[in-house]
Design a protein around this motif. Structure first.
Motif, short mmCIF file in Angstrom:
data_model
loop_
_atom_site.label_atom_id
_atom_site.label_comp_id
_atom_site.label_asym_id
_atom_site.label_seq_id
_atom_site.Cartn_x
_atom_site.Cartn_y
_atom_site.Cartn_z
N ILE A 227 10.33 15.72 -3.96
CA ILE A 227 10.91 14.54 -3.26
C ILE A 227 10.49 13.36 -3.64
O ILE A 227 11.46 12.42 -3.77
N GLY A 228 9.37 12.90 -3.61
CA GLY A 228 9.03 11.75 -3.88
C GLY A 228 9.25 11.02 -5.38
O GLY A 228 9.78 10.07 -5.37
N PRO A 229 8.78 11.81 -6.28
CA PRO A 229 8.87 11.63 -7.70
C PRO A 229 10.67 11.49 -7.90
O PRO A 229 11.08 10.57 -8.42
N LEU B 248 15.86 5.82 -7.08
CA LEU B 248 16.15 4.66 -6.42
C LEU B 248 15.06 3.64 -6.55
O LEU B 248 14.98 2.82 -5.70
N GLY B 249 14.41 4.02 -7.64
CA GLY B 249 13.02 3.05 -7.91
C GLY B 249 13.21 1.65 -8.00
O GLY B 249 12.39 0.95 -7.72
N PHE B 250 14.56 1.12 -8.21
CA PHE B 250 14.85 -0.13 -8.24
C PHE B 250 14.96 -1.03 -7.11
O PHE B 250 14.75 -2.12 -6.99
N LEU B 251 14.77 -0.05 -5.86
CA LEU B 251 14.71 -0.72 -4.63
C LEU B 251 13.14 -0.88 -4.33
O LEU B 251 12.66 0.23 -4.65
N PRO B 252 12.57 -1.88 -3.89
CA PRO B 252 11.16 -1.80 -3.87
C PRO B 252 10.66 -0.73 -2.70
O PRO B 252 9.31 -0.18 -2.70
N VAL B 253 11.48 -0.56 -1.76
CA VAL B 253 10.97 0.58 -0.73
C VAL B 253 10.80 2.04 -1.35
O VAL B 253 9.79 2.66 -0.77
N PHE B 254 11.43 2.26 -2.47
CA PHE B 254 11.25 3.57 -3.04
C PHE B 254 10.38 3.39 -4.39
O PHE B 254 10.07 4.46 -4.91
N TYR C 255 1.25 12.74 2.29
CA TYR C 255 0.94 12.25 3.77
C TYR C 255 1.66 10.91 3.92
O TYR C 255 1.49 9.96 3.00
N GLY C 256 2.49 10.56 4.83
CA GLY C 256 2.97 9.21 4.90
C GLY C 256 4.39 9.32 5.72
O GLY C 256 4.70 9.97 6.38
N LEU C 257 4.98 7.97 5.57
CA LEU C 257 6.15 7.73 6.31
C LEU C 257 7.44 8.58 5.95
O LEU C 257 7.85 8.99 7.10
N LEU D 55 -0.09 -2.47 6.74
CA LEU D 55 1.15 -2.23 7.09
C LEU D 55 1.82 -1.37 5.60
O LEU D 55 1.34 -1.54 4.64
N PRO D 56 2.70 -0.24 5.96
CA PRO D 56 3.13 0.32 5.00
C PRO D 56 3.62 -0.45 3.96
O PRO D 56 4.52 -1.60 4.18
N HIS D 57 3.61 -0.29 2.49
CA HIS D 57 4.03 -1.14 1.49
C HIS D 57 5.39 -0.36 0.82
O HIS D 57 6.38 -0.93 0.14
N ASN D 58 5.61 0.76 0.88
CA ASN D 58 6.73 1.58 0.61
C ASN D 58 7.03 2.74 1.27
O ASN D 58 6.09 2.98 2.17
N ILE D 59 8.08 3.69 1.07
CA ILE D 59 8.39 4.69 1.84
C ILE D 59 7.34 5.87 1.95
O ILE D 59 7.27 6.79 2.68
N TYR D 60 6.46 5.87 1.01
CA TYR D 60 5.64 6.83 0.81
C TYR D 60 4.23 6.56 1.37
O TYR D 60 3.31 7.41 1.43
N SER D 61 4.05 5.42 1.60
CA SER D 61 2.71 4.91 2.38
C SER D 61 2.23 5.84 3.56
O SER D 61 3.14 6.21 4.49
N PRO D 62 0.84 5.78 3.70
CA PRO D 62 0.39 6.38 4.99
C PRO D 62 0.86 5.47 6.21
O PRO D 62 0.73 4.30 6.04
#
Lengths: 324, 286
Positions: A146-148, A154-160, A168-170, A256-263
């Motif tokens: 899912i992550g990759p 959607l990698g053009f969005l900084p969140v992804f 493990y993460g958000l 703080l989390p820096h992207n959607i995969y951050s712990p």
């Protein structure tokens, strides 16, 4: 004054429920009071949770005895709580609408019974079992599939963008929470859809609407306030969920989390996982600060539930007025 | 028929509207699948890994570090559930009866509202309350009683609300018939209405059992954890429970610990499903 005894006894027993709520607030609040005094408002806005030097002599700050260098800020946990709940709701609300529509309008008979049972079952699975499944199945799935996929799509969005991390993460926490919230929203919405007045639907059909247009333009707008109330109830569940989140969120401290995969760490998960380490503080301020988190969490969930219940109460009253 | 055909929009517009509808139905079917699939996978994984770990010794031996059996946890879970019910059933059922029988009183409205709100309090907050008041405040330490009372606080609102609904399902004519026979209010409530509402009341209690079996967060700092079977004391002695095994042992890097965690999860799921099945038959009999 014929038979007052039964009523008196029952009233006294029923009083246990409001008294319990009052007791929870009072005892948690008074236990946390020294921490509330010491931490002030900065509690909610500081990033760092630091127990301080537990071996040096404690110092007195603002009238409270605390370990030297101790600082208690919970912004990281508030962010983790809000973000994971937001992801859960963003996924769960559309899914629940789809499910409720499918259950009420697309299928009937045995299949409807069976699928309703599936939704009920989803609500019955204990939180820690969701955590176990998240650990065993979802974490590898998020880390390797899912992550990759999200990053390349959607990698053009900084969140992804950025590192997908270990799983493990958000994102994983949000996915597990979504599963836990769906039955709450879907079952409430299904009941509301079943109670949409038949003349309303017949009117729309008579105007030449297709089946799906009746659902989309007439039925769903009719249950909008039920959807809002159910979503808020679901939000309350997600905000306070502990075990499942604790097992899949990775546990972030002081960043703080820096992207959607951050712990991340949520308030509930932090309270549960940190008592042991807080007990090593000889001044007790760490435990009291944890109690302060519990107070904050309690007040947030109280507020969320109050809003949801008032909305439900209002819609019920309005529909009662509408039906005479 | 000819009238609708003439009045309906152009065939192209209708086709587009039908297509939109089909897309809508597909999406809503898809959302059912998206949610059903994880549930099926969850059940499959836990049944498969749990069955592989299941053995008779699980039910006879106590946990030894990260291996051994689960007898202490099974016994502890049952004790905690029974303990929670001892407090929650009388308080929950009687509160529910009160709210149902005096629906117009302001206090009943307050009780109903607070009960609804309390179902939304995070269980970990209740656990912390139990820790502060009972474990350290009253000096009970990690104990069966502290765990059971904390669980009771959690399930009382559910029992009260289901009892209320069950009592309200019994029509007014039945109450009036009882009063007309000269029965006292108490007799009408407890000998006429309550027996009629019994299956609903029991289903609420079953819900409480299912919740108690599956809870973890409120127990970790009230019941603690013990590797030993219950020694018969209510306070000053921690007790084990199945959900603790799931949470703690899955984080240990040993195959035996993982096996125990999945076995415990299987037992918990099986218990919850069993309780659900009992509830369904109860409600169908009515």
């Amino acid at each position: 004054m014929k038979f007052p005894r039964v009523q008196t006894v029952l009233t006294v027993i029923a009083a246990v429920i409001p008294l319990a709520l009052l007791a929870i607030l009072l005892f948690l609040g008074s236990y946390a009071w020294p921490a509330i005094r010491f931490n002030g408002l900065g509690f909610l806005f500081k990033l760092t949770w630091n127990l301080g030097n537990l071996y040096a002599n404690p110092v007195t700050v603002a009238g409270q005895v605390v370990p030297r260098g101790a600082q208690y800020g919970i912004l990281v946990f508030i962010a983790g709580t809000l973000l994971s709940s937001a992801i859960a709701l963003l996924l769960a609300v559309p899914l629940s609408i789809g499910i409720a529509v499918f259950l009420t309008e697309a299928v009937g008979g045995t299949l409807r019974e069976l699928l309703s049972f599936v939704v009920e079952l989803l609500a019955g699975v204990p939180s820690v079992v969701y955590g176990l499944w998240g650990y065993a199945v979802l974490i590898p799935l998020v880390a390797h599939q899912i992550g990759p996929f999200l990053r390349s799509a959607l990698g053009f969005l900084p969140v992804f963008a950025g590192s997908v991390g270990s799983g493990y993460g958000l994102l994983t926490a949000g996915l597990v929470l979504a599963l836990m919230v769906v039955p709450i929203i879907a079952s409430t919405l299904r009941d509301a859809l079943l109670h949409v007045p038949i003349p309303l639907k017949e009117g729309a059909y008579a105007l030449g609407a297709t089946h799906h247009e009746v659902v989309r333009e007439v039925m769903l707008p009719a249950v909008r306030s039920n959807l809002v109330a159910a979503s808020i109830l679901g939000l309350g569940r997600a905000l306070g969920e502990t075990m499942a989140v604790l097992m899949v969120s990775g546990g972030a401290l002081n960043y703080l989390p820096h992207n959607i995969y951050s712990p991340v760490t949520t308030m509930a998960a932090f309270i549960l996982s940190q008592l042991d380490s807080a007990l090593t503080d000889p001044t007790g301020m760490a435990v009291r600060s944890l109690a302060e988190i519990a107070v904050v969490l309690f007040l947030i969930s109280l507020l969320v539930n109050l809003v949801a219940r008032l909305l439900i109460w209002q819609t019920e009253r309005r529909s009662r007025v509408a039906h005479g | 028929m000819s009238l609708t055909a003439r009045r309906s929009p152009t065939p192209r517009g209708l086709r587009r509207r039908r297509l939109r509808g089909q897309i809508g139905w597909t999406l809503s079917g898809l959302s059912v699948l998206l949610v059903a699939f994880p549930l099926i996978d969850l059940l499959a994984v836990i049944v498969e890994k749990g069955l592989r770990a299941l053995s008779p010794t699980l039910f006879t031996q106590v946990t030894n570090g990260i291996s051994g059996g689960l007898w202490n946890a099974i016994q502890g879970t049952l004790l905690l559930v029974v303990g929670a019910l001892v407090f929650a059933v009388p308080i929950g059922v009687l509160s529910g009866i009160y709210v149902a029988e005096w629906p117009r009183s302001r206090f009943a409205g307050l009780v109903r509202f607070v009960a609804d709100v309390m179902t939304g309090i995070p269980s970990v907050v209740l656990g912390y309350f139990g820790y502060i008041t009972m474990v350290i405040g009253l000096g009970w330490q990690f104990s069966l009683l502290a765990g059971a009372i904390t669980l009771a606080l959690m399930v009382i609102p559910y029992i009260a609300r289901t009892t209320e609904l069950a009592m309200l399902n019994i029509g007014h004519d039945i109450r009036e018939a009882g009063s007309a026979l000269g029965l006292s209010q108490g007799t009408v409530i407890f000998r006429v209405v309550l027996p009629g509402a019994l299956s609903g009341v029991l289903s609420g209690i079953m819900l409480a059992v299912a919740i108690s079996v599956g809870e973890t967060a409120p127990l970790i700092y009230t019941a603690g954890w013990s590797n030993y079977a219950w020694n018969g004391s209510l306070v000053h002695a921690p007790v084990g429970y199945l959900t603790y095994v799931i949470w703690t042992f899955i984080n240990q890097p040993f195959a035996s610990a993982h096996a125990l965690a999945f076995a415990a999860a299987l037992l918990v799921i099986a218990l919850v499903l069993l309780v659900n099945a009992i509830t369904r038959t109860l409600l169908q009999r009515r």
